[in-house]
Enzyme design. Structure first.
Site, PDB file in Angstrom:
ATOM      1  N   LYS A  40     -14.236 -22.813   6.230  1.00 57.73           N
ATOM      2  CA  LYS A  40     -13.690 -23.487   7.421  1.00 57.73           C
ATOM      3  C   LYS A  40     -12.804 -22.537   8.211  1.00 57.73           C
ATOM      4  CE  LYS A  40     -11.392 -26.607   5.092  1.00 57.73           C
ATOM      5  NZ  LYS A  40     -11.708 -26.339   3.683  1.00 57.73           N
ATOM      6  N   ARG A  45      -7.624 -34.474   6.234  1.00 60.67           N
ATOM      7  CA  ARG A  45      -8.061 -34.292   4.854  1.00 60.67           C
ATOM      8  C   ARG A  45      -8.029 -35.609   4.074  1.00 60.67           C
ATOM      9  NH1 ARG A  45      -7.023 -28.548   4.308  1.00 60.67           N
ATOM     10  NH2 ARG A  45      -7.810 -27.698   2.357  1.00 60.67           N
ATOM     11  N   ARG A  86     -11.644 -14.226  -3.348  1.00 59.77           N
ATOM     12  CA  ARG A  86     -10.511 -14.118  -2.426  1.00 59.77           C
ATOM     13  C   ARG A  86      -9.220 -13.854  -3.197  1.00 59.77           C
ATOM     14  NH1 ARG A  86      -9.302 -19.072   1.539  1.00 59.77           N
ATOM     15  NH2 ARG A  86      -8.456 -20.013  -0.340  1.00 59.77           N
ATOM     16  N   ARG A 110      -3.725 -15.288  -3.201  1.00 60.71           N
ATOM     17  CA  ARG A 110      -3.084 -16.556  -2.851  1.00 60.71           C
ATOM     18  C   ARG A 110      -2.734 -17.349  -4.102  1.00 60.71           C
ATOM     19  NH1 ARG A 110      -5.968 -19.932   1.912  1.00 60.71           N
ATOM     20  NH2 ARG A 110      -5.867 -21.593   0.360  1.00 60.71           N
ATOM     21  N   ARG A 153      -8.358 -28.390  -6.870  1.00 61.59           N
ATOM     22  CA  ARG A 153      -8.583 -28.559  -5.421  1.00 61.59           C
ATOM     23  C   ARG A 153      -9.951 -29.182  -5.154  1.00 61.59           C
ATOM     24  NH1 ARG A 153      -7.460 -22.665  -3.709  1.00 61.59           N
ATOM     25  NH2 ARG A 153      -8.138 -23.280  -1.634  1.00 61.59           N
TER      26      ARG A 153
HETATM   27  P1  B4P Z   1     -12.011 -19.669   3.893  1.00 64.48           P
HETATM   28  O1  B4P Z   1     -12.594 -19.652   5.246  1.00 64.48           O
HETATM   29  O2  B4P Z   1     -10.688 -19.013   3.727  1.00 64.48           O
HETATM   30  O3  B4P Z   1     -11.918 -21.115   3.239  1.00 64.48           O
HETATM   31  P2  B4P Z   1     -11.241 -22.472   3.708  1.00 64.48           P
HETATM   32  O4  B4P Z   1     -12.320 -23.487   3.504  1.00 64.48           O
HETATM   33  O5  B4P Z   1     -10.645 -22.381   5.060  1.00 64.48           O
HETATM   34  O6  B4P Z   1     -10.008 -22.597   2.688  1.00 64.48           O
HETATM   35  P3  B4P Z   1      -9.088 -23.674   2.003  1.00 64.48           P
HETATM   36  O7  B4P Z   1      -9.646 -25.055   2.094  1.00 64.48           O
HETATM   37  O8  B4P Z   1      -8.888 -23.095   0.646  1.00 64.48           O
HETATM   38  O9  B4P Z   1      -7.676 -23.587   2.621  1.00 64.48           O
HETATM   39  P4  B4P Z   1      -6.640 -24.390   3.512  1.00 64.48           P
HETATM   40  O10 B4P Z   1      -5.860 -23.284   4.067  1.00 64.48           O
HETATM   41  O11 B4P Z   1      -7.278 -25.336   4.466  1.00 64.48           O
HETATM   42  O12 B4P Z   1     -13.097 -18.966   2.938  1.00 64.48           O
HETATM   43  C1  B4P Z   1     -12.907 -18.749   1.568  1.00 64.48           C
HETATM   44  C2  B4P Z   1     -13.507 -17.418   1.128  1.00 64.48           C
HETATM   45  O13 B4P Z   1     -14.941 -17.430   1.258  1.00 64.48           O
HETATM   46  C3  B4P Z   1     -13.039 -16.231   1.935  1.00 64.48           C
HETATM   47  O14 B4P Z   1     -12.777 -15.165   1.050  1.00 64.48           O
HETATM   48  C4  B4P Z   1     -14.199 -15.888   2.878  1.00 64.48           C
HETATM   49  O15 B4P Z   1     -14.263 -14.526   3.194  1.00 64.48           O
HETATM   50  C5  B4P Z   1     -15.402 -16.314   2.049  1.00 64.48           C
HETATM   51  N1  B4P Z   1     -16.522 -16.812   2.869  1.00 64.48           N
HETATM   52  C6  B4P Z   1     -16.439 -17.625   3.950  1.00 64.48           C
HETATM   53  N2  B4P Z   1     -17.679 -17.897   4.444  1.00 64.48           N
HETATM   54  C7  B4P Z   1     -18.570 -17.256   3.622  1.00 64.48           C
HETATM   55  C8  B4P Z   1     -20.030 -17.174   3.604  1.00 64.48           C
HETATM   56  N3  B4P Z   1     -20.791 -17.791   4.511  1.00 64.48           N
HETATM   57  N4  B4P Z   1     -20.596 -16.441   2.625  1.00 64.48           N
HETATM   58  C9  B4P Z   1     -19.839 -15.791   1.691  1.00 64.48           C
HETATM   59  N5  B4P Z   1     -18.462 -15.829   1.663  1.00 64.48           N
HETATM   60  C10 B4P Z   1     -17.841 -16.556   2.624  1.00 64.48           C
HETATM   61  O16 B4P Z   1      -5.751 -25.297   2.493  1.00 64.48           O
HETATM   62  C11 B4P Z   1      -4.850 -24.804   1.519  1.00 64.48           C
HETATM   63  C12 B4P Z   1      -3.932 -25.908   0.947  1.00 64.48           C
HETATM   64  O17 B4P Z   1      -3.026 -26.402   1.965  1.00 64.48           O
HETATM   65  C13 B4P Z   1      -4.599 -27.205   0.430  1.00 64.48           C
HETATM   66  O18 B4P Z   1      -5.068 -27.078  -0.900  1.00 64.48           O
HETATM   67  C14 B4P Z   1      -3.433 -28.233   0.560  1.00 64.48           C
HETATM   68  O19 B4P Z   1      -2.515 -28.129  -0.506  1.00 64.48           O
HETATM   69  C15 B4P Z   1      -2.726 -27.808   1.829  1.00 64.48           C
HETATM   70  N6  B4P Z   1      -3.215 -28.534   3.030  1.00 64.48           N
HETATM   71  C16 B4P Z   1      -3.849 -27.954   4.103  1.00 64.48           C
HETATM   72  N7  B4P Z   1      -4.165 -28.882   5.029  1.00 64.48           N
HETATM   73  C17 B4P Z   1      -3.737 -30.089   4.536  1.00 64.48           C
HETATM   74  C18 B4P Z   1      -3.810 -31.442   5.018  1.00 64.48           C
HETATM   75  N8  B4P Z   1      -4.396 -31.739   6.199  1.00 64.48           N
HETATM   76  N9  B4P Z   1      -3.282 -32.436   4.250  1.00 64.48           N
HETATM   77  C19 B4P Z   1      -2.681 -32.155   3.083  1.00 64.48           C
HETATM   78  N10 B4P Z   1      -2.582 -30.909   2.559  1.00 64.48           N
HETATM   79  C20 B4P Z   1      -3.115 -29.871   3.266  1.00 64.48           C
END
Ligand code: B4P
Length: 187
Positions: free
Chosen positions: A15, A88, A127, A133, A144
């Site tokens: 995302k 979420r 990652r 992280r 998670r």
């Molecule tokens: P990312 O792009 O970093 O993944 P994400 O889905 O955005 O991350 P996440 O859900 O963990 O984090 P968030 O900050 O929202 O990609 C992950 C990895 O995969 C990277 O290394 C990337 O390079 C690789 N990758 C991506 N696409 C690829 C592909 N096509 N092929 C191969 N590799 C690929 O949330 C973090 C925490 O914050 C939550 O757990 C929660 O505690 C809190 N939080 C955030 N929003 C909240 C909300 N609305 N309500 C309550 N808590 C919340």
């Protein structure tokens, strides 16, 4: 062109990766609640202090705190916005609807980046080696994914019932996922 976009998907589905690219490509605002929370933790603010322990366990920060945080950033105007990691929970989705309705706006589309548990676990462990992280450890990743299934997956149904859901295959190379998402946003 679609303007109010939500990116949905399990942790590690990409995302954040895709939201950044989409926002740059369309000149839209990128709002990531994960990034905002990590900033608050870094600043040591009151919100950051509350969020830190919750995030390190892989749990969700309470809805009331998240909604207050996003409300101040979501300057509702005619511009485009990519919401990344928010909503979420169903309560957050309802709060978002209320905020937008008040401004005479609505969500145009929720884009679900579909990736299997095995693949997201592999990516997050990868990652962890690069970014270190605090929430990318095997136990926390498992929690998670569990939290996602219990608390976030119901919003897939929520947007599906509103006929606003589009599924994208997230298990393709980053460029292809981006191309598929762009095609939907172009409308
Ligand atoms: P990312 O792009 O970093 O993944 P994400 O889905 O955005 O991350 P996440 O859900 O963990 O984090 P968030 O900050 O929202 O990609 C992950 C990895 O995969 C990277 O290394 C990337 O390079 C690789 N990758 C991506 N696409 C690829 C592909 N096509 N092929 C191969 N590799 C690929 O949330 C973090 C925490 O914050 C939550 O757990 C929660 O505690 C809190 N939080 C955030 N929003 C909240 C909300 N609305 N309500 C309550 N808590 C919340």
């Amino acid at each position: 062109m679609l303007k109010k976009i939500i990116l949905l998907g399990p942790p590690g589905s990409g995302k954040g990766t895709q939201a950044k690219r989409l926002a740059e490509s369309f000149g839209y605002l990128h709002l990531s609640t994960g990034d905002m929370l990590r900033d608050e933790v870094k600043k040591g603010s009151q919100l950051g202090q509350k969020a830190k322990a919750i995030m390190e366990k892989g749990e969700l920060v309470p809805d009331t705190l998240i909604v207050a945080m996003i409300k101040s950033r979501l300057a509702v105007d005619n511009g485009g916005v990519i919401l990344d990691g928010f909503p979420r929970t169903v309560a957050q989705a309802e709060a978002l609807d209320a905020m937008l309705t008040e401004a005479g706006e609505t969500i145009d589309r929720a884009l679900l980046v579909d990736v299997s548990d095995g693949e997201v676990t592999k990516r997050l462990l990868g990652r962890a080696e690069i970014e270190g992280r605090a929430d990318d450890t095997p136990n926390v990743i498992a929690n998670r994914l569990n939290v996602y299934k219990q608390q976030t997956e119901p919003i897939v149904d929520y947007y599906s019932k509103l006929s606003k859901l589009t599924r994208i295959n997230g298990e393709q190379v980053i460029e292809q996922v981006f191309a598929d998402l762009k095609a939907v946003v172009r409308g």
